[in-house]
Design a protein around this motif. Structure first.
Motif, PDB file in Angstrom:
ATOM      1  N   GLU A  76       1.039  -1.144   0.174  1.00 38.32           N
ATOM      2  CA  GLU A  76      -0.151   0.090   0.167  1.00 38.32           C
ATOM      3  C   GLU A  76       0.979   1.002  -0.433  1.00 38.32           C
ATOM      4  N   TRP A  77       2.378   0.985   0.604  1.00 37.47           N
ATOM      5  CA  TRP A  77       3.178   2.080   1.043  1.00 37.47           C
ATOM      6  C   TRP A  77       3.612   3.345  -0.572  1.00 37.47           C
ATOM      7  N   ILE A  78       3.579   1.317  -1.232  1.00 36.62           N
ATOM      8  CA  ILE A  78       4.292   1.920  -2.526  1.00 36.62           C
ATOM      9  C   ILE A  78       2.926   2.250  -3.320  1.00 36.62           C
ATOM     10  N   LYS A  79       2.181   1.644  -3.849  1.00 30.36           N
ATOM     11  CA  LYS A  79       1.092   2.125  -4.229  1.00 30.36           C
ATOM     12  C   LYS A  79       0.802   4.115  -4.307  1.00 30.36           C
ATOM     13  N   LYS A  80       1.096   4.453  -3.212  1.00 27.89           N
ATOM     14  CA  LYS A  80       0.722   5.786  -2.453  1.00 27.89           C
ATOM     15  C   LYS A  80       1.647   6.356  -3.035  1.00 27.89           C
ATOM     16  N   GLU A 135       3.640  10.829  -6.767  1.00 30.00           N
ATOM     17  CA  GLU A 135       4.774  11.627  -7.500  1.00 30.00           C
ATOM     18  C   GLU A 135       3.658  11.644  -9.077  1.00 30.00           C
ATOM     19  N   HIS A 136       2.299  11.403  -8.659  1.00 29.83           N
ATOM     20  CA  HIS A 136       1.728  10.958 -10.565  1.00 29.83           C
ATOM     21  C   HIS A 136       2.049  10.302 -11.834  1.00 29.83           C
ATOM     22  N   GLY A 137       2.365   8.879 -10.682  1.00 30.09           N
ATOM     23  CA  GLY A 137       2.250   7.677 -12.081  1.00 30.09           C
ATOM     24  C   GLY A 137       1.508   6.834 -11.047  1.00 30.09           C
ATOM     25  N   THR A 138       1.489   5.522 -12.626  1.00 25.66           N
ATOM     26  CA  THR A 138       0.677   4.493 -12.089  1.00 25.66           C
ATOM     27  C   THR A 138       1.838   3.200 -12.188  1.00 25.66           C
ATOM     28  N   ILE A 139       1.076   2.061 -11.179  1.00 31.09           N
ATOM     29  CA  ILE A 139       1.959   1.082 -11.005  1.00 31.09           C
ATOM     30  C   ILE A 139       0.972  -0.213 -11.032  1.00 31.09           C
ATOM     31  N   VAL A 140       1.152  -1.160 -11.866  1.00 30.50           N
ATOM     32  CA  VAL A 140       0.490  -2.724 -12.292  1.00 30.50           C
ATOM     33  C   VAL A 140       0.528  -3.359 -10.355  1.00 30.50           C
ATOM     34  N   PRO A 141      -0.116  -4.197 -10.360  1.00 36.90           N
ATOM     35  CA  PRO A 141      -0.062  -4.826  -9.103  1.00 36.90           C
ATOM     36  C   PRO A 141       1.174  -5.842  -8.740  1.00 36.90           C
ATOM     37  N   LYS A 142       2.021  -6.632  -9.776  1.00 40.42           N
ATOM     38  CA  LYS A 142       2.634  -7.723 -10.168  1.00 40.42           C
ATOM     39  C   LYS A 142       3.928  -6.233 -10.109  1.00 40.42           C
ATOM     40  N   VAL A 160      11.511   3.723  -6.550  1.00 40.23           N
ATOM     41  CA  VAL A 160      10.319   4.100  -6.619  1.00 40.23           C
ATOM     42  C   VAL A 160      10.588   5.664  -7.801  1.00 40.23           C
ATOM     43  N   ASN A 161      11.989   6.364  -7.472  1.00 37.62           N
ATOM     44  CA  ASN A 161      12.341   7.315  -7.846  1.00 37.62           C
ATOM     45  C   ASN A 161      12.822   6.627  -9.358  1.00 37.62           C
ATOM     46  N   LYS A 162      13.325   6.090  -9.248  1.00 34.97           N
ATOM     47  CA  LYS A 162      14.164   5.521 -10.246  1.00 34.97           C
ATOM     48  C   LYS A 162      13.084   5.165 -11.511  1.00 34.97           C
ATOM     49  N   LEU A 163      12.225   3.700 -10.682  1.00 35.49           N
ATOM     50  CA  LEU A 163      11.570   3.385 -11.499  1.00 35.49           C
ATOM     51  C   LEU A 163      10.399   4.573 -12.801  1.00 35.49           C
ATOM     52  N   LEU A 164      10.023   6.297 -12.005  1.00 35.10           N
ATOM     53  CA  LEU A 164       9.458   6.767 -12.529  1.00 35.10           C
ATOM     54  C   LEU A 164       9.721   7.408 -13.462  1.00 35.10           C
ATOM     55  N   LEU A 165      11.351   7.748 -12.816  1.00 36.50           N
ATOM     56  CA  LEU A 165      12.329   8.322 -13.909  1.00 36.50           C
ATOM     57  C   LEU A 165      12.444   7.379 -15.772  1.00 36.50           C
ATOM     58  N   GLY A 185       6.436   8.258 -17.396  1.00 35.06           N
ATOM     59  CA  GLY A 185       4.797   8.616 -17.880  1.00 35.06           C
ATOM     60  C   GLY A 185       4.333   7.536 -17.715  1.00 35.06           C
ATOM     61  N   ARG A 186       4.905   6.381 -18.212  1.00 40.25           N
ATOM     62  CA  ARG A 186       3.720   4.755 -19.295  1.00 40.25           C
ATOM     63  C   ARG A 186       4.355   3.985 -17.122  1.00 40.25           C
ATOM     64  N   THR A 187       2.315   3.129 -17.238  1.00 42.74           N
ATOM     65  CA  THR A 187       2.509   2.466 -16.014  1.00 42.74           C
ATOM     66  C   THR A 187       3.889   1.337 -15.740  1.00 42.74           C
ATOM     67  N   ILE A 188       4.068   1.288 -15.206  1.00 44.81           N
ATOM     68  CA  ILE A 188       5.267   0.498 -14.289  1.00 44.81           C
ATOM     69  C   ILE A 188       4.955  -0.621 -13.755  1.00 44.81           C
ATOM     70  N   THR A 189       5.926  -1.296 -15.290  1.00 43.87           N
ATOM     71  CA  THR A 189       5.809  -2.576 -14.930  1.00 43.87           C
ATOM     72  C   THR A 189       6.504  -4.001 -14.757  1.00 43.87           C
ATOM     73  N   GLU A 190       6.320  -4.431 -14.070  1.00 41.16           N
ATOM     74  CA  GLU A 190       6.719  -5.815 -13.392  1.00 41.16           C
ATOM     75  C   GLU A 190       8.070  -5.811 -14.020  1.00 41.16           C
ATOM     76  N   GLU A 191       8.318  -5.511 -15.387  1.00 40.15           N
ATOM     77  CA  GLU A 191       9.500  -6.124 -16.124  1.00 40.15           C
ATOM     78  C   GLU A 191      10.437  -5.433 -16.185  1.00 40.15           C
ATOM     79  N   ASP A 192       9.701  -3.663 -15.911  1.00 41.71           N
ATOM     80  CA  ASP A 192      10.545  -2.775 -15.855  1.00 41.71           C
ATOM     81  C   ASP A 192      11.259  -2.610 -14.008  1.00 41.71           C
TER      82      ASP A 192
END
Length: 237
Positions: free
Chosen positions: A38-42, A47-54, A74-79, A83-90
């Protein structure tokens, strides 16, 4: 304001009891499991990003409850996602490499009998909130990869095919694995893997608590004397 950075503190702890009599005591436990996710999703949403549950689940497993490290990842993944949704592969590509570094270092320390260094890496991982069972899985996986890479190299399989057959997304991980395959004998790797398997059985049968079992395993594997015994599934605690 006095801040104590510690794990679980018993109510019978002398310092805790002394402080409790004269001050307001507040506990700030590190989030785990569902709370951590929950902390990760929040954090991503803030930071105005989106991320899939997996991706959330994998990120929680890899980084653990080290919140400073988690915020950085999280900041590295957002960069990286830009702007696109963060995936499991990312997460596997960007974050897992940092976890792999610790696993590579732990494997090297074990295989080279550098017991003090191996124990330091292990305790750092525990302190960061990485689950012992996950660490054991990563150790087992890396030893398997080294053996398979070594066999393919002997059969003159090229690096690109090795990477594909082993399912490695990162060339950096491939290079590190091939380097280990060149430096360690197959017999040493087999011995280590066998003892990892014994420890896995000991944990799953409840013979030893996971953290204790992993501490014994690393101490035994990285000791040249070999006097310590790897925990076996004997029902002893």
């Amino acid at each position: 304001i006095l801040v104590l950075v510690e794990g679980i503190i018993s109510g019978e702890n002398p310092l805790f009891k002394a402080v409790s009599k004269k001050a307001v005591v507040k506990n700030f436990p590190l989030p785990k499991d569902a709370d951590l996710q929950e902390w990760i999703k929040k954090k991503v949403t803030e930071e105005h990003g989106t991320i899939v549950p997996k991706a959330v689940s994998l990120l929680a497993r890899i980084v653990g409850s080290d919140m400073w490290a988690m915020a950085n990842e999280v900041n590295k993944l957002l960069l990286y996602s830009d702007g696109r949704t963060i995936t499991e592969e990312d997460v596997a590509l960007i974050v897992a490499s940092s976890q792999h570094t610790s696993v590579f270092d732990l494997v090297d320390s074990i295989l080279e009998f550098r017991g003090e260094q191996a124990q330091k890496i292990l305790q750092d991982q525990f302190f960061a909130g990485v689950a012992p069972v996950y660490l054991l899985f990563m150790l087992s996986r890396q030893v398997q990869l080294i053996v398979r890479a070594s066999e393919m190299k002997k059969n003159r399989v090229n690096n690109r095919d090795i990477q594909m057959k082993l399912g490695m997304r990162s060339e950096w991980v491939l290079r590190k694995t091939l380097d280990q395959a060149e430096r360690y004998s197959l017999q040493r790797l087999r011995d280590v893997y066998q003892k990892i398997l014994q420890t896995d059985i000991a944990i799953k049968t409840g013979s030893f608590a996971p953290e204790l079992a992993l501490n014994i395993l690393v101490a035994e594997l990285s000791s040249k004397s070999g006097k310590r015994n790897v925990p076996a599934a004997t029902g002893r605690r």
